[in-house]
Design an enzyme around this catalytic site. Structure first.
Site, short mmCIF file in Angstrom:
data_model
loop_
_atom_site.label_atom_id
_atom_site.label_comp_id
_atom_site.label_asym_id
_atom_site.label_seq_id
_atom_site.Cartn_x
_atom_site.Cartn_y
_atom_site.Cartn_z
N GLU A 151 -4.79 -2.79 11.38
CA GLU A 151 -4.06 -4.03 11.03
C GLU A 151 -4.74 -4.78 9.88
OE1 GLU A 151 -4.64 -6.18 14.68
OE2 GLU A 151 -3.22 -4.97 15.82
N PRO A 152 -4.86 -4.18 8.70
CA PRO A 152 -5.54 -4.90 7.62
C PRO A 152 -4.66 -6.01 7.04
CG PRO A 152 -4.65 -2.84 6.79
CD PRO A 152 -4.36 -2.87 8.27
N GLY A 153 -5.27 -7.12 6.70
CA GLY A 153 -4.55 -8.21 6.04
C GLY A 153 -5.18 -8.48 4.69
N ARG A 154 -6.33 -9.16 4.73
CA ARG A 154 -7.02 -9.58 3.51
C ARG A 154 -7.18 -8.45 2.49
NH1 ARG A 154 -10.59 -13.71 3.54
NH2 ARG A 154 -10.69 -13.56 5.80
N CYS B 109 -7.31 -36.70 -1.23
CA CYS B 109 -8.25 -37.75 -0.84
C CYS B 109 -9.15 -37.31 0.31
CB CYS B 109 -7.49 -39.01 -0.48
SG CYS B 109 -6.56 -39.58 -1.91
N TYR C 71 -4.70 -15.41 2.45
CA TYR C 71 -5.04 -16.70 3.06
C TYR C 71 -5.11 -17.81 2.02
CZ TYR C 71 -6.08 -13.46 6.82
OH TYR C 71 -5.97 -12.46 7.76
#
Ligand SMILES: *Cc1c(COP(=O)(O)O)cnc(C)c1O
Length: 418
Positions: free
Chosen positions: A275-278, A345, A373
Site C-alpha cells: 500500500e505505498p502512498g508517499r 496568523c 500529503y
C-alpha cells in the site's frame, strides 16, 4: 536535489517541457504542479521491481487523491488503499476498481461499511474486536459476506518521526500481536465474515529495510500459527511507508524491498499486496509560490510568500524539510539565509527555514517533493481558498483542479434569521 522531471534550463526551472513561470502566469500562484512523466515512471518502476513478487499494489489514496492521479494509476492497473467513505467515492469516480480496493482505518462507520460492501471491495482491513463485530452485523443485515483482514501491530520501531510511526504497541493502530490469533478464530466463526488476509503498516517515510523485515517475519509467524488453527489466508499485505528523498535521505531501493519480501515469504502461496502512498507521488509534485515581501531582520530574515501552512502543512506538522528552488536564478551576490513563511496568523507557519537564496520580491519559488500529503492536507484556515493543481505532460498543461472560489467557502453556511 532536483529530479529528472524538474530541471533547470538556462537559469529557469522547468517541469518536463514547460517553464514554471508560464504556469504561474496562466494559473496564478500558489499552485501545485505535477509531472505526468514522473508519476508514470514511478508507477512503472514499482511494477518492474515488484513484478512476480507483489501481486497487487494498492496506492494509498490519502497521499494525493486528485481524480486525475487516481485515474492514471487505475489505468496502469493499480488498486487502492482507502481510509474513508469519501476516498471510496473518489476511487469509484476516478474509474478505480473496487475489487482491487482495500479499506484501512481505525474508525470505519456503519455507513462507510455499507458503501464498501455495496461496491464490492477486495477487503476490509479491520483494526479492533469492536470493529469486527460491527462489520459482521452490518454485513449480516445486508445479506452480504464481508472479506476481512486484520491489521496486526507487530510492535517494531520503524525509526521515523514519532507522528508517522504506527507499528509500535503504544500507537492506536492495529490489533496487538498476541491477541490476533484469538480474533482470527472469532472472525472465522462468524458466517457474515470471510477471513481473507492479514496486513500491517508500520509507519511512513521509512528508509531502513530492517523494520520491514522484522515486521514481515513476525506476520509470517502468525500466518503459520493460523494455519495450525485451520485458517488459511489468501493474501498478506505489507502496507506502505516507503520513504522518499526530501533532503539527503536514502530511499530503500524497490528491488531490495522486493528481494526482502521474496526472502521472508519464500515458499508461501498467499498473494502479496502492498500500500505505498508517499513514494508513488511525492517527487512528482511541487508547490509553486511567489515571494510577496522580504523582511530582513536582526535575528532572522523572512521571505513572506503567497503559499502557507494551509497549502503545505508538513513543515509545521512534522518539522519536515522540503527543498526550495528559485524558479529564476538571480545573481548570487545578494544571497542571504531566508525563512520562507506564509501569511497565516500562526508563528509556526513556515515552509522552510534558513535557506541560502538570492531573493527579490515577486520572485517565484518551487517547494519540491510536495506531491504527497501536500494538497491532500490543505485547509481553508484563514478563509484561504484551496489552490489549483495542474498536470504537465511534455509541453501540455492541464488544470486538474480549479482554484476554489472564495464564495464557495460559505456556500453551506447560514446566517441566523433573528
Ligand atoms: C497512510 C497509509 C499508507 C501509505 O503510507 P505511505 O507512507 O504514504 O506510503 C498505507 N497504508 C495505510 C494503512 C496507511 O494508513
Amino acid at each position: 536535489m532536483m529530479t529528472n522531471f524538474f530541471q533547470e534550463r538556462d537559469g529557469t526551472l522547468y517541469v518536463e517541457e514547460v517553464a514554471l513561470p508560464e504556469i504561474a502566469e496562466r494559473f496564478g500562484t500558489p499552485c501545485y504542479v505535477y509531472s505526468r512523466a514522473a508519476l508514470t515512471a514511478t508507477a512503472k518502476e514499482f511494477h518492474a521491481a515488484l513484478n512476480g513478487t507483489v501481486d497487487l499494489i494498492c496506492y494509498a489514496v490519502k497521499a494525493n487523491g486528485n481524480l486525475a492521479i487516481l485515474n492514471l494509476l487505475a489505468r496502469l492497473g493499480y488498486g487502492f488503499d482507502i481510509v474513508s467513505g469519501g476516498e471510496l467515492a473518489r476511487v469509484l469516480a476516478a474509474g478505480g476498481d473496487p475489487a482491487k480496493t482495500v479499506f484501512s482505518g481505525v474508525g470505519k462507520t456503519v455507513a462507510e461499511m455499507e458503501a464498501a460492501l455495496d461496491a464490492g471491495i477486495l477487503c476490509f482491513n479491520v483494526e479492533s474486536t469492536a470493529e469486527m463485530k460491527v462489520l459482521a452485523a452490518t454485513a449480516a443485515r445486508l445479506g452480504k459476506i464481508a472479506p476481512v483482514s486484520f491489521r496486526v501491530n507487530p510492535d517494531v520501531d520503524a525509526k521515523t518521526h514519532p507522528y508517522i510511526s504506527t507499528g509500535l504497541k503504544e500507537n492506536k493502530f492495529g490489533v496487538p500481536f498476541d491477541e490476533a490469533r484469538t480474533l482470527y478464530r472469532q472472525a472465522a466463526a462468524l458466517p457474515s465474515l470471510r477471513v481473507v488476509g492479514i496486513n500491517m503498516h508500520i509507519g511512513s517515510q521509512i528508509t531502513e529495510i530492517a523494520p520491514y523485515r522484522e515486521a514481515a517475519g513476525k506476520m509470517l509467524q502468525l500466518v503459520r500459527a493460523l494455519e495450525t488453527d485451520g485458517i488459511v489466508l489468501e493474501h498478506i499485505d505489507v502496507g506502505g511507508g516507503l520513504g522518499v528523498r526530501y533532503r539527503d535521505e536514502q530511499p530503500i531501493p524497490l528491488t531490495a524491498f522486493a528481494q526482502m519480501l521474496r526472502e521472508v515469504f519464500a515458499g508461501r502461496s498467499e498473494r502479496l499486496l502492498m500500500e505505498p502512498g508517499r513514494r508513488m507521488v511525492a517527487e512528482a509534485g511541487a508547490l509553486l509560490t511567489r515571494v510577496l515581501y522580504l523582511k530582513p531582520g536582526a535575528t532572522r530574515n523572512f521571505a513572506i510568500v503567497d503559499a502557507a501552512m494551509t497549502e503545505l502543512m508538513r513543515p509545521v506538522l512534522y518539522q519536515a524539510w522540503h527543498p526550495v528552488w528559485a524558479v529564476t536564478k538571480n545573481a548570487p551576490d545578494g544571497e542571504k539565509c531566508w525563512d520562507i513563511v506564509g501569511s497565516v496568523c500562526e508563528s509556526s507557519d513556515f515552509l522552510a527555514q534558513a535557506r541560502p537564496l538570492a531573493l527579490r520580491e515577486g520572485d517565484l519559488l518551487a517547494v519540491g517533493a510536495a506531491g504527497a500529503y501536500g494538497m491532500a492536507m490543505s485547509s481553508n484556515y484563514n478563509a484561504r481558498p484551496r489552490v489549483c493543481e495542474v498536470m504537465v505532460d511534455g509541453n501540455e498543461i492541464t488544470m486538474i483542479r480549479a482554484r476554489e472560489e472564495v464564495k464557495k467557502l460559505w456556500e453551506t453556511e447560514q446566517i441566523l434569521s433573528k
